[in-house]
Design a protein around this motif. Structure first.
Motif: not given
Length: 459
Positions: A46-48, A54-57, A63-64, A83-90
């Motif tokens: 949950f921390t990560y 947050g970094f992705c947004h 940093e992400a 993974f969804n956070s990273l994929i969405n940001a990319l």
């Protein structure tokens, strides 16, 4: 809390980090992660996830990814949310190849991509016009355990419509319905806009009726597409009927709606209707008055349509009045408006006013382009005023505007008319060295000029 000797646990740290990340304060949130480590509190998934999201947004991709690698090195396994956070940001950053690499890594780690994963990727690929990759991923999705939803189909339909592949977009709509998915206003807006921009008005109207029959309420975007399409075809009466229907349905027309109508009326030669709209707006009696009362102010595009129409009809005094009204409303005229006015004044034989307007334009730090200068030079050439032509050329040079083929041709014509053939020949030579090939018109002007010059020299 820490000052009193009470050590917060992972739950308290996670709450603080999540809150800070939602507020975009990723630097402070990361500081708490470091504090966790110092206090011997082990960060969990949950921390990560909060920090990576947050970094992705915040667009802090480096940093992400650094945190993602740290997470795995410390034995905390990323989950689907990570993974969804990273994929969405990319995908938002148009880094689709990297996003697909992250998808493959996700699968390698025995995590099943969900609808969010696929939707992010398909939307990203569609936005980047990578249609083959998007359809490949869609097929992979259909063959797997994840069923596409309305968002998936909307991305694909929108991409097809942008590429004017409307038949395929309609097929996608039918497939969507076959899979018991109900198209929404976004689906229909993409299709109607696509059909309208392709000139398929009958199909767009049919789809509009179908949309309403299915209980899906059209919005401002829907009506704007229809109004604009009708105005582009000079069907302004029907466009006004659509506007009235829009108002009947308690939808507020925006600046885009009014600009389409005013532009359509002016371009179709219905200037009286166009000006009546404006004058009624001033008197508080018209649709434009309603627009103003609702806080929608005319913009540069609105005035450009009106000024252009007035100039075409050589109603330059009214066009200048419109310019002054525009300035009163704290709108800054652009190069298009000044060029239109200068062209209108020159065409009406008002060379002095055109020259004066050019000076005003320069004083307002709006640099005229070669088209504007050519308009003025053309008018000067017709009147045979060499001194004014030289002044314009000097100003062009000062503003770093390079002459084009029309500039050279205009000056050759002017020198030939004045019988200054040596200067005409110099411009001709300069034209060739600057990479502009003289055409038949230029040669004809020179020949005629030399013939006239020879006749004058005869006793």
């Amino acid at each position: 809390m820490i000052n009193r000797g009470i050590s917060p646990n992972v739950y308290i740290f996670n709450t603080l980090i999540a809150h800070l990340c939602k507020e975009g304060k990723t630097g402070k949130a990361f500081g708490f992660l470091e504090l966790m480590t110092r206090k011997g509190v082990k960060p969990d998934i949950f921390t990560y996830n909060s920090l990576i999201l947050g970094f992705c947004h915040s667009g802090q991709w480096k940093e992400a990814t650094s945190l993602f690698n740290k997470m795995m090195n410390e034995g905390v396994n990323p989950d689907v949310i990570t993974f969804n956070s990273l994929i969405n940001a990319l995908c938002k950053g148009e880094r689709n190849e990297e996003a697909i690499t992250v998808l493959e890594l996700m699968i390698q780690r025995d995590l099943t991509p969900d609808i969010v994963t696929y939707n992010s990727l398909i939307h990203g690929l569609c936005t980047s016009s990578q249609w083959a990759e998007a359809t490949s991923l869609f097929s992979r999705m259909m063959n797997g355990v994840v069923n596409p939803d309305v968002v998936t189909f909307n991305s694909l339909i929108n991409a097809l419509c942008k590429e004017k592949r409307n038949e395929e977009a309609i097929t996608m709509l039918e497939l969507m319905i076959q899979r018991d998915l109900k198209p929404d206003v976004v689906t229909y807006n993409s299709l109607i806009h696509g059909l309208c921009t392709s000139g398929q008005w009958a199909e767009a109207a049919s789809l509009f009726s179908r949309m309403m029959n299915e209980g899906i309420n059209p919005d401002v975007v829907t009506f704007n597409s229809l109004v604009n399409a009708l105005c582009m075809e000079n069907r302004t009466e029907e466009a006004i009927t659509i506007l009235e229907l829009m108002i009947q349905r308690d939808l507020k027309p925006g600046i885009v709606t009014y600009n389409s109508l005013i532009h359509g009326l002016c371009n179709s030669g219905q200037w009286e209707e166009g000006t009546s709209l404006l004058s009624q707006w001033e008197e508080g009696k018209s649709l434009l008055s309603r627009m103003m009362n609702e806080g929608i102010n005319p913009d540069v595009v609105t005035f450009n349509s009106l000024i252009n129409a007035l100039c075409k009809e050589k109603r330059t005094e009214e066009a200048i009045t419109m310019l002054e009204l525009m300035i009163q409303k704290d709108l800054k005229p652009d190069i298009v408006i000044y060029s239109t006015l200068i062209h209108g004044l020159c065409n009406s034989g008002q060379l002095e006013e055109g020259t004066s307007l050019l000076s005003k334009m320069v004083d307002e730090d709006i640099v005229p382009d070669v088209v504007t200068f050519n308009i003025l030079l053309g008018a000067i050439s017709k009147q045979g005023i060499l001194t004014k032509a030289h002044e314009v050329l000097k100003l062009m040079d000062q503003k770093g505007v390079k002459p084009d083929k029309i500039t050279y041709r205009t000056m050759i014509s002017l020198y030939c008319l004045q019988g200054e053939m040596d200067k005409a020949k110099n411009v001709f030579d300069s034209m060739a060295t600057q990479g502009f090939a003289p055409d038949f018109v230029v040669y004809e002007m020179l020949i005629n000029g030399y013939v006239k010059s020879k006749r004058k020299r005869r006793p």
